[in-house]
Write an enzyme that holds these catalytic residues in place. Structure first.
Site, PDB file in Angstrom:
ATOM      1  CE  LYS A  53      16.437  11.035 -31.087  1.00 32.99           C
ATOM      2  NZ  LYS A  53      17.861  11.184 -30.697  1.00 32.99           N
ATOM      3  CB  ALA A  70      19.335   9.419 -24.880  1.00 33.46           C
ATOM      4  CG  ASP A  71      17.742  14.635 -29.024  1.00 36.56           C
ATOM      5  OD1 ASP A  71      17.901  14.096 -30.141  1.00 36.56           O
ATOM      6  OD2 ASP A  71      17.841  15.866 -28.847  1.00 36.56           O
ATOM      7  CB  THR A  72      23.081  14.599 -26.930  1.00 38.00           C
ATOM      8  OG1 THR A  72      22.977  13.474 -26.050  1.00 38.00           O
ATOM      9  CG2 THR A  72      24.167  15.528 -26.408  1.00 38.00           C
ATOM     10  N   GLY A 107      18.530  14.621 -22.998  1.00 38.37           N
ATOM     11  CA  GLY A 107      17.244  14.196 -22.466  1.00 38.37           C
ATOM     12  C   GLY A 107      17.159  12.685 -22.518  1.00 38.37           C
TER      13      GLY A 107
END
EC number: 3.6.1.9
Length: 207
Positions: A53, A70-72, A107
């Site tokens: 991203k 960010a990634d969840t 992350g």
């Protein structure tokens, strides 16, 4: 003193609100990518997607800047749960999560332009959802909170009524582990917290 721009590569209103609450100046930048990763381990999976991203967003920035992404995800019994596509999938996710423990992974990735210096990290939090009747699940879906949320719930909203307890960073479950992020920004990139504001080395952070 010069200025340094910060870009947040996220459309999440929760992440935006968390940074705004800290008086952290940033601009939103689009990062449309297919949210898939070949990584199987949850921590590597979220760091890989967060970096992708940030990298995608960085393509369109032609100035000195810092890009944050960010990634969840939610993981239960080794299965990764992303965002539900429809009501049926949201119901299935919540049915799976109810009455047990799961882990939320987020992350984070930071890229410094133009030199492309980058760093990634992650945070994990254990969450327990209380036992739910089918009616409870349907009522929660009717709130509309489940959409665009990993695991089909939002802990900061009506989701607080279905969460029994957590172990770890609350803000990680919301979608951005702010303490972990700012530790990374300070340690790797020289962004400092100064009173009610932030600085990058000898530069002021600005919109």
């Amino acid at each position: 003193m010069g200025c340094m721009k910060i870009f947040l590569a996220s459309k999440s209103p929760r992440r935006r609100e968390l940074l705004e609450n800290l008086n952290f100046p940033f601009q939103i930048v689009e990062n449309d990518i297919e949210e898939v990763s070949s990584e199987k381990e949850p921590s590597k999976y979220v760091m890989d997607l967060a970096f992708k991203k940030a990298l995608k967003a960085a393509e369109n920035i032609k100035e000195e800047a810092i890009v944050i992404a960010a990634d969840t995800i939610v993981v239960v019994d080794g299965e990764i749960l992303g965002k539900p596509k429809d009501r049926e999938e949201a119901f299935s996710m919540l049915k799976t999560l109810q009455g047990r423990e799961h882990i939320v992974y987020t992350g984070i990735a930071v890229i410094k332009l133009p030199e492309m210096k980058h760093s990634v990290d992650y945070q994990e939090t254990k969450v327990w959802i209380r036992r739910l009747e089918d009616e409870d699940i349907s009522n929660y879906i009717d709130t509309g909170e489940c959409w665009d949320k990993a695991g089909a719930y939002a802990i900061q909203g009506f989701g607080s009524l279905i969460v029994e307890k957590i172990e770890g960073d609350y803000f990680n479950v919301v979608g951005l582990p702010v303490a972990k992020l700012f530790d990374l920004l300070k340690r790797e990139f020289g962004v400092k917290w100064v009173g009610r504001g932030f600085e990058y080395k000898d530069k002021r952070l600005a919109l």
